[in-house]
Motif scaffolding. Structure first.
Motif, PDB file in Angstrom:
ATOM      1  N   ALA A 141       0.860  -1.193   0.000  1.00 11.23           N
ATOM      2  CA  ALA A 141       0.000   0.000   0.000  1.00 11.23           C
ATOM      3  C   ALA A 141       0.896   1.243   0.000  1.00 11.23           C
ATOM      4  N   PRO A 142       1.137   1.853  -1.171  1.00 17.84           N
ATOM      5  CA  PRO A 142       2.014   3.022  -1.231  1.00 17.84           C
ATOM      6  C   PRO A 142       1.265   4.316  -0.947  1.00 17.84           C
ATOM      7  N   GLY A 143       2.016   5.325  -0.466  1.00 11.20           N
ATOM      8  CA  GLY A 143       1.446   6.641  -0.208  1.00 11.20           C
ATOM      9  C   GLY A 143       2.422   7.729  -0.624  1.00 11.20           C
ATOM     10  N   TYR A 144       2.119   8.951  -0.224  1.00  9.16           N
ATOM     11  CA  TYR A 144       2.922  10.087  -0.662  1.00  9.16           C
ATOM     12  C   TYR A 144       4.372  10.003  -0.184  1.00  9.16           C
ATOM     13  N   GLY A 145       4.591   9.339   0.961  1.00  8.68           N
ATOM     14  CA  GLY A 145       5.951   9.181   1.464  1.00  8.68           C
ATOM     15  C   GLY A 145       6.848   8.422   0.494  1.00  8.68           C
ATOM     16  N   LEU A 146       6.273   7.511  -0.279  1.00  8.25           N
ATOM     17  CA  LEU A 146       7.045   6.782  -1.293  1.00  8.25           C
ATOM     18  C   LEU A 146       7.536   7.753  -2.358  1.00  8.25           C
ATOM     19  N   ALA A 147       6.648   8.685  -2.744  1.00  3.49           N
ATOM     20  CA  ALA A 147       7.012   9.664  -3.766  1.00  3.49           C
ATOM     21  C   ALA A 147       8.085  10.619  -3.258  1.00  3.49           C
ATOM     22  N   VAL A 148       7.937  11.066  -2.008  1.00  8.87           N
ATOM     23  CA  VAL A 148       8.897  12.003  -1.428  1.00  8.87           C
ATOM     24  C   VAL A 148      10.293  11.381  -1.378  1.00  8.87           C
ATOM     25  N   ALA A 149      10.355  10.116  -1.010  1.00 12.36           N
ATOM     26  CA  ALA A 149      11.638   9.429  -0.895  1.00 12.36           C
ATOM     27  C   ALA A 149      12.183   8.960  -2.240  1.00 12.36           C
ATOM     28  N   GLN A 150      11.366   9.089  -3.306  1.00  9.93           N
ATOM     29  CA  GLN A 150      11.760   8.600  -4.635  1.00  9.93           C
ATOM     30  C   GLN A 150      12.214   7.137  -4.553  1.00  9.93           C
ATOM     31  N   ALA A 151      11.422   6.342  -3.831  1.00  6.99           N
ATOM     32  CA  ALA A 151      11.816   4.963  -3.556  1.00  6.99           C
ATOM     33  C   ALA A 151      11.155   3.953  -4.482  1.00  6.99           C
ATOM     34  N   GLN A 152      10.415   4.416  -5.495  1.00  5.97           N
ATOM     35  CA  GLN A 152       9.653   3.487  -6.326  1.00  5.97           C
ATOM     36  C   GLN A 152      10.549   2.512  -7.097  1.00  5.97           C
ATOM     37  N   HIS A 153      11.717   2.961  -7.531  1.00  2.00           N
ATOM     38  CA  HIS A 153      12.598   2.075  -8.300  1.00  2.00           C
ATOM     39  C   HIS A 153      13.175   0.974  -7.405  1.00  2.00           C
ATOM     40  N   LYS A 154      13.630   1.338  -6.211  1.00  2.00           N
ATOM     41  CA  LYS A 154      14.154   0.340  -5.283  1.00  2.00           C
ATOM     42  C   LYS A 154      13.050  -0.602  -4.810  1.00  2.00           C
ATOM     43  N   LEU A 155      11.852  -0.064  -4.653  1.00  2.00           N
ATOM     44  CA  LEU A 155      10.723  -0.901  -4.255  1.00  2.00           C
ATOM     45  C   LEU A 155      10.471  -1.978  -5.307  1.00  2.00           C
TER      46      LEU A 155
END
Length: 479
Positions: free
Chosen positions: A321-335
């Protein structure tokens, strides 16, 4: 056929083609798979409409052509500047700042509609009929409100304006300014018949701009996405009205399409938060500092990121369940790198997207698509909520209010009744979070204290790196 007739025929055909491209492009934007091509199609429609407008030079008298030539040059300069600025800024903008850019562009659309109305109203030598005048006033009012309101929304989302204006008598003051603006506009249209003094017309626009600011300042940051969508509908409505005044079918159709789409999106977002649009605009959202929200049993239980990653490696089914914190951290690629690792071990992985996850609907979908996450493992809330009870692990990354069980169980909570992701029903829940802060609503999240929940504290990107390393270490650095 003379040049005028030929030009008129080409303009009409171009506007018809542009209208088709607008509608077809919007249709393709309804799916993540075709959204990118839909944007290109709609952009092509706008280009066709803009270029066709330059053919109006063939429809004026010889005496008027010198003045029109100046306008054509100014229009060409504006087109080049607009394209250049949009291209460079669009390339540079981060995904986290996309809602701010949407607010800016939307404000410009409202400002353009207001500018068209201003030109018509300041042409005191022209003869105006009543209905077009009233439509011009309404379009100008809506466009000016959308311009200043969107600028405030942009400033709030971008962190340039903090806090809200809330004091006794605020709504009375706002109502007074609005009705004064409307009364002034109706006087210009119905009494002065478009020939009001310049100061009166200027005062009308100034008051409309002021009202846009007054209307937006009291609204909290959590509601800004809804406000942006509402102003988007306003802009479309204003453009449609001004298209009627100019007898321009492309403007009328584009305005109606944008207005209706913006209205539906606004209603969708309000429904996703179990609130009405009027509640968003006229009421406070969230818990006040002194509000008693009830005692929450249990405690927050931290766990190491590596341990959480290994647990997911041995799970059968994981829901993210992703949220805005994922976007702030730019963690989508590592995820997604982590997701591919555990998928190779036979783990079933799905993404659960709340309608208001991130800052705007579709924000999370675009973010995940940017990282290469396949569309077929991304699910909307209503399609996946029933599967959480079968999940071995649910991991929340940067989300808060959209996963708070208080929305189902605590009738005194400000978010009670808001549809949420059923994350708490999974056998094990991991929450990736920087600290112990609350969400936009200011409400403590009961999920964080649940027996089946562990907190993984830290920046989302660093946490995902630790999880990846832990899973790879199981096979001596391999998969």
């Amino acid at each position: 056929m003379n040049a005028l007739s030929t030009a008129t025929l080409i303009i009409d055909a171009a506007f018809l083609a542009a209208a088709f491209l607008f509608i077809y492009g919007l249709k393709r934007m309804s799916s993540p798979v075709t959204a990118a091509s839909g944007i290109r199609v709609a952009g092509l429609g706008m280009l066709v409409a803009v270029l066709a407008s330059f053919l109006y030079v063939f429809g004026v008298s010889e005496a008027a052509k010198p003045h029109l030539t100046v306008n054509v040059i100014l229009g060409a300069v504006a087109l080049v500047l607009g394209l250049g600025w949009a291209w460079t800024s669009g390339k540079k903008v981060e995904m986290t700042a996309m809602p701010q850019m949407v607010a800016l562009y939307n404000g410009m659309g409202g400002g353009a509609a207001a500018a068209i109305g201003a030109v018509e109203l300041f042409r005191t030598s022209a003869e105006h009929s009543t209905i077009p005048l009233v439509v011009t006033i309404i379009g100008s009012l809506i466009g000016a409100i959308s311009l200043s309101g969107s600028l405030i929304a942009w400033a709030k989302l971008d962190g340039r304006v903090n806090g809200t204006w809330r004091f006794t008598g605020l709504q009375l003051m706002n109502g007074t300014v609005f009705f004064a603006t409307l009364a002034l506009g109706l006087y210009i249209a119905l009494v002065a018949h478009g020939h009001a003094p310049v100061w009166m017309t200027a005062a009308f626009f100034v008051l409309a701009l002021i009202f846009g600011v007054l209307m937006t300042m009291p609204i909290g940051g959590a509601d800004m996405p809804v406000v942006i969508s509402l102003y988007n509908a306003f802009t479309g409505l204003a453009v449609g009205f001004e298209g009627f005044v100019l007898q321009n079918p492309a403007l009328m159709i584009a305005g109606m399409v944008v207005g209706s789409a913006g209205t539906l999106l606004t209603l969708l977002m309000a429904k996703a938060m179990n609130r009405s649009v009027s509640n968003v605009i006229f009421s406070n959202f969230g818990a006040a500092g002194d509000e008693q929200q009830g005692e929450i049993k249990g405690s927050m239980k931290p766990v190491d990121a590596g341990d959480a990653g290994i647990n997911m490696r041995y799970a059968s089914k994981v829901i993210i369940a992703p949220g805005y914190g994922l976007a702030v951290a730019q963690a989508q690629h590592k995820l997604f790198e982590f997701v591919k690792l555990i998928q190779e071990q036979g783990v079933e992985v799905k993404f659960a997207i709340h309608p208001v996850a991130g800052r705007m609907p579709g924000h999370m979908n675009v973010l995940l698509a940017e990282a290469g996450v396949p569309y077929d493992i991304i699910y909307d809330m209503e399609d996946i909520n029933s599967e959480f009870k079968d999940a071995d692990v649910a991991i929340v990354i940067g989300a808060n209010d959209t996963v708070n069980p208080a929305a189902r169980t605590n009738k005194s909570s400000p978010i009670y009744g808001m549809p949420i992701l059923n994350v708490d029903q999974a056998k094990q829940v991991y929450v990736v979070k920087r600290g112990q802060g609350k969400g936009y609503s200011g409400v403590e999240n009961e999920l964080f204290f649940a027996d089946n929940t562990n907190m993984v504290y830290g920046d989302a990107q660093k946490v995902m790196v630790q999880m990846i390393q832990a899973v790879k270490s199981l096979d001596g650095g391999g998969h």
